[in-house]
Design an enzyme around this catalytic site. Structure first.
Site, PDB file in Angstrom:
ATOM      1  N   GLY A   1       0.921  -1.172  -0.044  1.00 32.34           N
ATOM      2  CA  GLY A   1      -0.039   0.119   0.128  1.00 32.34           C
ATOM      3  C   GLY A   1       0.831   1.137   0.004  1.00 32.34           C
ATOM      4  O   GLY A   1       0.470   2.116   0.545  1.00 32.34           O
TER       5      GLY A   1
ATOM      6  N   TYR B   1      -8.396  -0.111  17.685  1.00 31.62           N
ATOM      7  CA  TYR B   1      -9.696  -0.967  17.825  1.00 31.62           C
ATOM      8  C   TYR B   1      -9.483  -2.157  17.489  1.00 31.62           C
ATOM      9  O   TYR B   1     -10.410  -3.194  17.763  1.00 31.62           O
ATOM     10  CB  TYR B   1     -11.040  -0.651  16.906  1.00 31.62           C
ATOM     11  CG  TYR B   1     -10.972  -0.251  15.645  1.00 31.62           C
ATOM     12  CD1 TYR B   1     -10.537  -1.559  14.950  1.00 31.62           C
ATOM     13  CD2 TYR B   1     -11.206   0.948  14.921  1.00 31.62           C
ATOM     14  CE1 TYR B   1     -10.710  -1.195  13.549  1.00 31.62           C
ATOM     15  CE2 TYR B   1     -11.221   0.989  13.575  1.00 31.62           C
ATOM     16  CZ  TYR B   1     -10.793  -0.088  12.731  1.00 31.62           C
ATOM     17  OH  TYR B   1     -10.838   0.084  11.450  1.00 31.62           O
TER      18      TYR B   1
END
Ligand code: HXC
Ligand code: NAP
Length: 284
Positions: A16, A149
């Site tokens: 990425g 998270y």
């Protein structure tokens, strides 16, 4: 913040690496002397990023289009890296996909779309690069970008939350298993950092950005150079004793709140679902 030779001659693969945080990290690694491999699906993004990084830093940059969901592609990308630069010293698992969805409305294909990039893709890149690092006998360094998270969980991003939790467990597990081969495995958990990809996927409706900023005790979003410097530290030889760690960089956000998108759960559910449906790409 660092000597200009901090990452001198290190061969660093960034998945990425053509956009957002991956591109910013790669640019910083280039400034610090690394040789770079940028990989993702969209060759045009990779080529543009490579040109910019070469012009700004003088680094050598190899572009290898590759879908991390496909293990054969990933192995070829690692082979291409070795053919060009002779080794793989560091891997940064940064590629990801994400979107907001109510879990009862999420199709199995929607779940797969995110988990196969984030968890399977990270496993593929880690194993392909790890095998090469083991064969080289020179050790290595694997860094995965997760998010806070990963341990708090978060409403409305279940595929991403379970996949990032898996990636964190992968890094912690391999930190022990691959210490034998002098391969370090760490993670960084960013809070919100403005990027086109994250903002398009995760900021529903007007006011979302202000609400997101208000959750952060530091009262601002992260700046890309701050994350890039933390990643550079973790890839440098000076942090050799750090392995199995996860560094949070979020201005205090998760301690103050936890679960980045939990606030959506307190609003009227029908209105929230309408907002999320409007964000879903239309099929032609
Ligand atoms: C519900 C959705 C959806 C949405 C796709 N799907 N988008 N469901 N809401 N918004 C479902 C589709 O309906 C389909 O299921 C299935 O997912 C596959 O859809 P495709 O469009 O074919 O997927 P694909 O082309 O593989 O694209 C993957 C993607 C895409 C994840 C959906 O957005 C992508 O490539 N993203 C890469 C960039 C990105 O997301 N960057 C943000 C990272 S930010 P059905 O059953 O209908 O066929 C980040 C930040 C984390 O991670 C932390 C923040 C604090
Ligand atoms: P981004 O620019 O959208 O980055 C995601 C990258 O993943 C893109 O370059 C994309 O390139 C690549 N990618 C997606 N699917 C792929 C696939 N199948 N194979 C190979 N590459 C693929 O978003 P970002 O914000 O910079 O995110 C970077 C990382 O930071 C992610 O891991 C994200 O979860 C994490 N993160 C971001 C934030 C934030 O606030 N920005 C917060 C916490 C964590 P292609 O489309 O060319 O494939």
């Amino acid at each position: 913040m660092f000597e200009k030779t901090l990452l001198s001659q290190k061969v660093i693969v960034v998945t990425g690496g053509g956009t957002g945080l991956g591109k910013s990290m790669a640019t910083r690694f280039g400034e610090l002397g690394a040789k770079l491999v940028l990989t993702s699906r969209k060759e045009e993004n990779l080529r543009t990023a490579a040109r910019e990084i070469e012009a700004k830093t003088g680094a050598q940059v190899l572009v290898v289009p590759c879908d991390v969901r496909n293990y054969d592609d990933v192995e070829k990308m690692i082979q291409g890296t070795v053919e060009r630069f002779g080794s793989v010293d560091c891997l940064v698992n940064n590629a990801a996909g994400n979107f907001l969805a109510a879990t009862e409305d999420l199709s199995p294909r929607g779940f797969d779309a995110v988990v196969k990039i984030v968890l399977n893709g990270t496993f593929h890149a880690t194993v392909a690069a790890g095998k090469q690092m083991i064969a080289q006998k020179t050790g290595g360094n694997i860094l995965s970008i997760v998010t806070t998270y990963a341990w708090t969980g978060s409403a409305f991003v279940i595929p991403s939350a379970v996949a990032k939790a898996g990636v964190l467990a992968l890094m912690r597990s391999l930190a022990v298993e691959w210490a034998e081969y002098k391969i370090r495995c760490n993670a960084i958990a960013p809070g919100p950092f403005p990027t086109e990809g994250a903002w398009a996927a995760l900021m529903p409706g007007t006011g979302a950005e202000e609400q997101a900023r208000a959750r952060i005790p530091a009262r601002r979003f992260g700046e890309h150079h701050e994350l890039a410097n933390l990643a550079s530290y973790l890839l440098a030889d000076g942090s050799a004793y750090v392995t199995g760690a996860c560094y949070t960089i979020d201005g205090g956000e998760w301690l103050a709140n936890g679960g980045s998108f939990n606030q959506l759960a307190v609003h009227d559910r029908t209105a929230v679902k309408q907002l999320l449906a409007a964000m879903k790409p239309k099929r032609s």
